[in-house]
Design a protein around this motif. Structure first.
Motif, mmCIF file in Angstrom:
data_model
loop_
_atom_site.group_PDB
_atom_site.id
_atom_site.type_symbol
_atom_site.label_atom_id
_atom_site.label_comp_id
_atom_site.label_asym_id
_atom_site.label_seq_id
_atom_site.Cartn_x
_atom_site.Cartn_y
_atom_site.Cartn_z
ATOM 1 N N ASN A 284 9.668 13.027 -2.858
ATOM 2 C CA ASN A 284 9.159 13.538 -1.593
ATOM 3 C C ASN A 284 9.025 12.398 -0.600
ATOM 4 N N GLN A 285 8.515 11.284 -1.123
ATOM 5 C CA GLN A 285 8.346 10.085 -0.304
ATOM 6 C C GLN A 285 9.110 8.947 -0.961
ATOM 7 N N ILE A 286 9.568 8.013 -0.147
ATOM 8 C CA ILE A 286 10.243 6.851 -0.724
ATOM 9 C C ILE A 286 9.629 5.586 -0.135
ATOM 10 N N ALA A 287 9.393 4.610 -1.020
ATOM 11 C CA ALA A 287 8.948 3.289 -0.571
ATOM 12 C C ALA A 287 10.007 2.285 -0.989
ATOM 13 N N VAL A 288 10.426 1.436 -0.058
ATOM 14 C CA VAL A 288 11.452 0.441 -0.356
ATOM 15 C C VAL A 288 10.791 -0.929 -0.455
ATOM 16 N N LEU A 289 11.016 -1.613 -1.572
ATOM 17 C CA LEU A 289 10.424 -2.932 -1.784
ATOM 18 C C LEU A 289 11.499 -4.009 -1.740
ATOM 19 N N GLU A 290 11.165 -5.136 -1.119
ATOM 20 C CA GLU A 290 12.047 -6.291 -1.143
ATOM 21 C C GLU A 290 11.198 -7.526 -1.369
ATOM 22 N N HIS B 225 8.801 2.818 4.302
ATOM 23 C CA HIS B 225 8.045 3.812 3.554
ATOM 24 C C HIS B 225 8.041 5.084 4.370
ATOM 25 N N GLY B 226 8.402 6.186 3.768
ATOM 26 C CA GLY B 226 8.375 7.430 4.522
ATOM 27 C C GLY B 226 8.968 8.581 3.753
ATOM 28 N N SER C 127 0.848 -1.188 0.000
ATOM 29 C CA SER C 127 0.000 0.000 0.000
ATOM 30 C C SER C 127 0.887 1.243 0.000
ATOM 31 N N VAL C 128 0.727 2.078 -1.004
ATOM 32 C CA VAL C 128 1.434 3.364 -1.048
ATOM 33 C C VAL C 128 0.491 4.395 -1.655
ATOM 34 N N SER C 129 0.876 5.667 -1.587
ATOM 35 C CA SER C 129 0.034 6.693 -2.205
ATOM 36 C C SER C 129 0.894 7.862 -2.674
ATOM 37 N N ILE C 130 0.344 8.617 -3.600
ATOM 38 C CA ILE C 130 1.047 9.789 -4.134
ATOM 39 C C ILE C 130 0.102 10.984 -4.089
ATOM 40 N N THR D 119 6.352 13.468 -5.817
ATOM 41 C CA THR D 119 7.026 12.299 -6.359
ATOM 42 C C THR D 119 7.144 11.222 -5.297
ATOM 43 N N LEU D 120 6.702 10.015 -5.671
ATOM 44 C CA LEU D 120 6.943 8.864 -4.811
ATOM 45 C C LEU D 120 8.057 8.051 -5.455
ATOM 46 N N GLY D 121 9.136 7.860 -4.707
ATOM 47 C CA GLY D 121 10.233 7.033 -5.205
ATOM 48 C C GLY D 121 10.017 5.602 -4.787
ATOM 49 N N LEU D 122 10.254 4.687 -5.721
ATOM 50 C CA LEU D 122 10.068 3.267 -5.442
ATOM 51 C C LEU D 122 11.419 2.599 -5.668
#
Lengths: 421, 656
Positions: free
Chosen positions: A218-224, A231-232, A30-33, A38-41
């Protein structure tokens, strides 16, 4: 502010064919923009970051969860709805070579993103394409040319022109600058930032490059492996990561300062050595501690990461004010790795962290026992002033000789060897 | 705004530039062979269609007095056993044969395109079902089916040829299917869907143009085979019954009269050969014209490049040998002096690498840094002497461990590649042969370099795999390259490079294709190997982080030249050349989030359009008049540090 894109509990499974088993590409993400942000993934290959982008673009059907764009559920949008959405959501892909049909002219390729706009005359279309091309730094002479006639950087500009032509509100940038040289990458990143400021477009910025994602987001979400691990806020995630995976990624991403790189490598090796995975042979907690300390100083002298010497300074003043006991010395020494963001967490494997802690206690106990705490404090004061004055070489020398006997002049880096065992 | 119009490099190759706007048909007809074949086919088809008008005699018109005559003014191609005019009969017979070809081609094309595109584009059960049908059709003996059809429909040539079209369709289905799948995976198709195109628009704009080339080639082959098949049916007397002519039963007539009148076989067999050959050659022409459309070259095969390659060895000649001795560092593993690499373009040569000099000491790690198009990789291929076809390498000296490589023959050079100098490339997986297990390939490399028995070599291979820290070497050894991750494949590539116990390892962007954490592991591995064995390392990269991590010294290249050569610490802290400064600044990404980055305006000038003066001048913020007037020399600013800038001394003074 209003959410432009909301992704709720998204799950994607790639069906295995034949003998291959099913592969879970995304699991409950779950993420949002927000509009205009900008949301960095970030994540490594196989982390599912591109799959998430494909779900937003409707190229992949999720098994569970929802993609909500501007309040509208578009998870399983029909072809017609999708075509209407195409003016709102656009994409810039990684490979500037295969993202254009080599048989079609730039005018045809760029104009393609306005296909779904009805009643657009040929002349109108052309003038919009030209003004967009000019906006990304090309001109109308590009119109009749074919993609192979352009360099990678130019093609990525053209791809950006194509994506922004219908004035979308969200652009999915999937590794959009990864294939570009550093200098060209900087040009394209600047272009994306400028266009965002001008047009208020939001980006879903997918990349494996932490420096780039930190710069753009602005925000970054880290996926593994398909799950969201962190996420923050962008600066928070990159400077004060809480999750081991994020820390590992940060530790591995190289920086252009040889001293920092040297120090980081020493730390990495010391940690690897503890688990017996290094060719250098067995490693003690002392090695890890020393590696961490010199890395902390190297990082803070490189002036690129978040540096905070207040803990160190406080410990230093407390050492002066009160009678010196072992606990104060340990406190002072423990403040050294706290100086730089990286070393605050760099010892991550718990075994390495505790080995370093034990080594610190031992070394400090020895200093107190031998009555050498005053000399140690002097060297720490010298270190503090060297850091403040930016004297990099002296600081690096000093941190290497913290345990030296008091009378030896703290100049040479290798002189602490005798004390080690 | 920061974006600046980049100069558009004109794309061209040894085959010369091609106007991509020229229509497909015109490009096809530019090929002489295809043009001749097309004209021949057009003439034959028109003549047969217009047979009643052109033919001097009826197809059955006999003149028994004039039987078995050779070519004459009256009978252009002679007469047969009943004195019938062969020319006229060929024209009428062609109607039957060519109609048969047309029927089978149409049937085959319709089936092939529809099923091929459907299977490729829809996937799922359609794909599975179509492929199974193909398998079945391919397994059935076509000739038997044809005979059955002829038996049922009684000498109906059309029925036979339509059946033949069906029999031929699986190959076309497969060709169209694989072309469709390839396009389906292309990013631009995803892009088109994102752009909101309907399926039909994607089909006509992106899919059909891409599959047209391979499909047309296959269809022309089907046509040629159908022509032969139709003739065979006639020859066996199974098609249209005599006395009505077909090309097949005319050959049969000729065969019966072969002793009496051997000439008869020439026009009858000849016409079949000409048509079949023309169709096949046209298929080749279509393929080449399509290849030209995407690659920019008209011919897939370039004779001139091949010829240039033959002379390549002779053109490597030591130049100004006496100058090389004075700067020779006895200790260096590799000492390169004034290396240039030029590629042919038009009738001329264009320099890609221009007078590059550097040296590597034992155990040292040298980085070669620069943007793409600056000649980094070409420098390496110049040193290893594995440049692209037709390249011209020249150097004052390339000394490896005291041996002058430029004076070696190709065989002599081979003794050094791999054994003295190891090489690993950017694409680890594609540098391994997919057909063999990695253990096999490693063992082979060990055998080649160390002259040991197979079992011994296998042991060494496993040792090497342990050295590059592959977990469970025994297990990995039995895997094929595609079963490995990028990091594992790169480890195998390194192990293979180590097989020859090289004194120098050259790595061209070894970690660019890898994840960051894997990159760190590989760089650590390279550093450890260097420490253990005293091997020197040359690392080609565009990433300053990699340079800082793994190199002692670095050479910065710009537009084919070395612009700075310095110790990495000095280079990163106090870069002297404005290009090195700017390149380092643009790697400051992430330091000031969401602010515009300092960029170098413009782009690297492409080879062939390098200015006479400083090649960085038009992008440099410090440009002065003296920069552009004459070539700039590489100036030594300290021992082992040099930079190619007129401002070098002033910059040094300004810094303290």
């Amino acid at each position: 502010m209003k959410l432009l894109l909301e992704i709720n509990d998204l799950g994607v499974v790639y069906k295995g064919r034949g003998r291959r088993t099913d592969k879970v590409a995304l699991d409950g993400v779950s993420v949002s923009i927000q509009a205009g942000e900008t949301l960095g993934l970030v994540g490594e290959s196989g982390s599912g970051k591109s799959t998430l982008g494909s779900c937003v673009l409707g190229l992949v059907q999720p098994a569970q969860g929802a993609v909500i764009f501007d309040g509208q559920d578009i998870t399983r949008a029909s072809g017609k709805v999708r075509r209407e959405l195409s003016t709102q959501i656009q994409a810039v892909f990684q490979d500037p070579y295969s993202s254009f049909n080599p048989h079609r002219t730039i005018e045809q390729s760029v104009g393609e993103s306005l296909t779904s706009v009805p009643r657009l005359s040929r002349g109108e279309l052309r003038s919009r394409v030209v003004s967009m091309l000019e906006r990304v730094g090309l001109d109308r002479t590009a119109l009749p040319k074919f993609p192979p006639q352009f360099s990678g950087g130019q093609r990525q500009r053209i791809a950006i022109a194509r994506a922004l032509l219908p004035e979308p509100r969200l652009v999915v940038c999937d590794e959009s600058v990864s294939a570009l040289d550093l200098s060209v990458q900087a040009q394209v990143l600047n272009l994306l930032l400028e266009l965002q400021r001008e047009l208020g477009v939001a980006y879903l910025f997918i990349t494996h490059d932490l420096a780039v994602v930190r710069h753009m987001s602005n925000q970054i979400a880290v996926l593994e492996h398909g799950t969201l691990v962190e996420h923050g806020d962008a600066i928070g995630v990159t400077d004060f990561p809480t999750q081991p995976y994020t820390r590992r990624l940060l530790r591995a991403s190289p920086q252009s300062d040889p001293d920092v790189q040297d120090a980081r490598r020493r730390t990495r090796r010391a940690i690897a050595g503890l688990s017996g995975a290094s060719a250098a042979g067995p490693v003690s907690g002392v090695d890890i501690l020393r590696a961490l300390e010199s890395q902390a100083v190297a990082e803070s002298m490189a002036e690129t990461s978040a540096i905070d010497t207040t803990v160190f300074e406080t410990a230093l003043t407390r050492l002066e004010a009160e009678p010196v006991d072992s606990a104060r010395v340990v406190e002072l020494r423990a403040a050294i790795p706290e100086m730089a963001a990286r070393t605050r967490f760099d010892g991550i494997p718990d075994s390495a962290r505790s080995a370093a802690d034990t080594a610190r206690l031992d070394l400090c106990a020895e200093l107190t026992r031998n009555g050498r705490t005053e000399g140690f404090a002097d060297r720490c004061r010298a270190l503090s002033s060297a850091i403040k004055s930016g004297d990099r070489e002296r600081a690096m020398d000093l941190v290497a000789v913290l345990d030296d006997s008091d009378d030896s002049a703290p100049i040479r880096q290798g002189s602490s060897r005798g004390q080690r065992e | 705004m920061s974006a600046v119009v980049e100069s558009v490099p004109s794309r061209s190759d040894a085959g010369g530039t091609v106007d991509r706007n020229v229509s497909f048909v015109r490009r096809m007809l530019k090929q002489p062979v295809t043009a001749v074949c097309s004209v021949a086919l057009v003439i034959i088809v028109f003549s047969t269609v217009l047979a009643p008008v052109i033919a001097p005699f009826g197809p059955l018109e006999q003149d028994l007095l004039n039987a078995h005559s050779g070519p004459s003014a009256q009978n252009l191609l002679g007469t047969d056993q009943l004195g019938r005019d062969i020319f006229s009969r060929l024209l009428y017979g062609g109607q039957v044969t060519l109609l048969g070809v047309f029927q089978s081609v149409v049937v085959c094309t319709v089936i092939g395109m529809v099923l091929g595109v459907a299977a490729g584009a829809l996937g799922g059960w359609v794909e599975v079902a179509t492929m199974r049908i193909c398998d079945i059709l391919l397994a059935v003996p076509g000739l038997v089916i044809l005979l059955v059809v002829l038996a049922i429909f009684g000498q109906n040539e059309s029925a036979a040829m339509i059946t033949f079209g069906i029999i031929m369709s699986p190959t076309l289905i497969r060709v169209v299917y694989s072309a469709t799948v390839a396009v389906r995976e292309e990013l631009y198709v995803a892009g088109a869907r994102v752009a909101g195109l309907t399926s039909r628009q994607i089909m006509t704009r992106h899919l059909l143009p891409a599959i047209a080339g391979p499909a047309l080639t296959q269809i022309s082959i089907v046509a040629a085979v159908s022509c032969l098949a139709g003739a065979a049916i006639g020859f066996l007397g199974l098609g249209v019954a005599p006395p009505n002519p077909t090309w097949g039963n005319m050959v049969n007539d000729a065969q019966m009269a072969i002793v009496l009148n051997p000439w008869m076989l020439v026009p009858t067999g000849g016409i079949i050969a000409v048509v079949a050959l023309s169709l096949t050659l046209m298929g080749n022409g279509i393929r080449d014209a399509y290849a030209g459309r995407s690659s920019g070259s008209t011919s897939a095969f370039n004779w001139r490049a091949l010829l240039a390659r033959v002379t390549q060895k002779e053109t490597i000649e030591p130049r100004e040998t006496e100058t090389s001795t004075e700067i020779h560092r006895a200790s260096a593993v590799l000492e390169v002096d004034s290396l240039s690499v030029a590629l042919p373009k038009g009738g001329d040569e264009v320099k890609i690498v221009d007078g590059v000099s550097f040296s590597v000491a034992p155990g040292e790690s040298l980085g070669i840094v620069g943007e793409s198009g600056c000649g980094k990789s070409m420098t390496i291929s110049g040193v290893l002497r594995v440049p692209p076809l037709g390249a011209h390498i020249s150097a004052a000296s390339i000394a490896f461990n005291g041996t002058e490589l430029t004076s070696l023959s190709e065989e002599g050079m081979n003794a050094y590649r791999g054994t003295g100098i190891g090489f690993i490339s950017q694409e680890p997986i594609s540098s391994l042969n997919p057909a063999y297990t990695v253990g096999h390939q490693l063992t082979e490399a060990v055998q080649l370099h160390r002259k040991v028995g197979r079992a011994h070599a296998r042991r060494i291979a496993l040792e090497l795999m342990t050295r590059v820290r592959l977990p469970e070497p025994e297990v990995v050894a039995n895997k094929y390259p595609h079963e490995l991750s990028g990091g594992m494949a790169q480890r195998i590539a390194i192990a293979r490079a180590l097989a020859g116990e090289p004194k120098l390892l050259i790595a061209d962007e070894p970690t660019t294709a890898l994840d960051v954490s894997v990159q760190a592991e590989i760089l650590d591995l390279l550093s450890d190997l260097r420490e253990q064995s005293g091997m020197a390392l040359i690392l080609v990269t565009h990433d300053w982080g990699v340079v800082a991590e793994a190199c002692d010294r670095a050479v910065v290249m710009y537009a084919g030249e070395v612009v700075e050569n310095a110790d990495v610490r000095t280079l990163v802290r106090k870069p002297k050349h404005p290009y090195a400064q700017a390149l380092l600044r643009s790697s400051s990404v992430g330091t000031a989030p969401r602010e515009l980055l300092p960029v170098i305006p413009g782009a690297v000038p492409p080879p062939g359009s390098w200015p006479n003066g400083c090649r960085f001048a038009d992008r440099c913020e410090f440009v002065e008049e003296r920069c552009t007037s004459a070539p700039i020399r590489l100036v030594h600013t300290a021992d082992d540090t040099s930079a190619r800038c007129v401002r070098v001394t002033p910059i040094l003074q300004g810094v303290k």
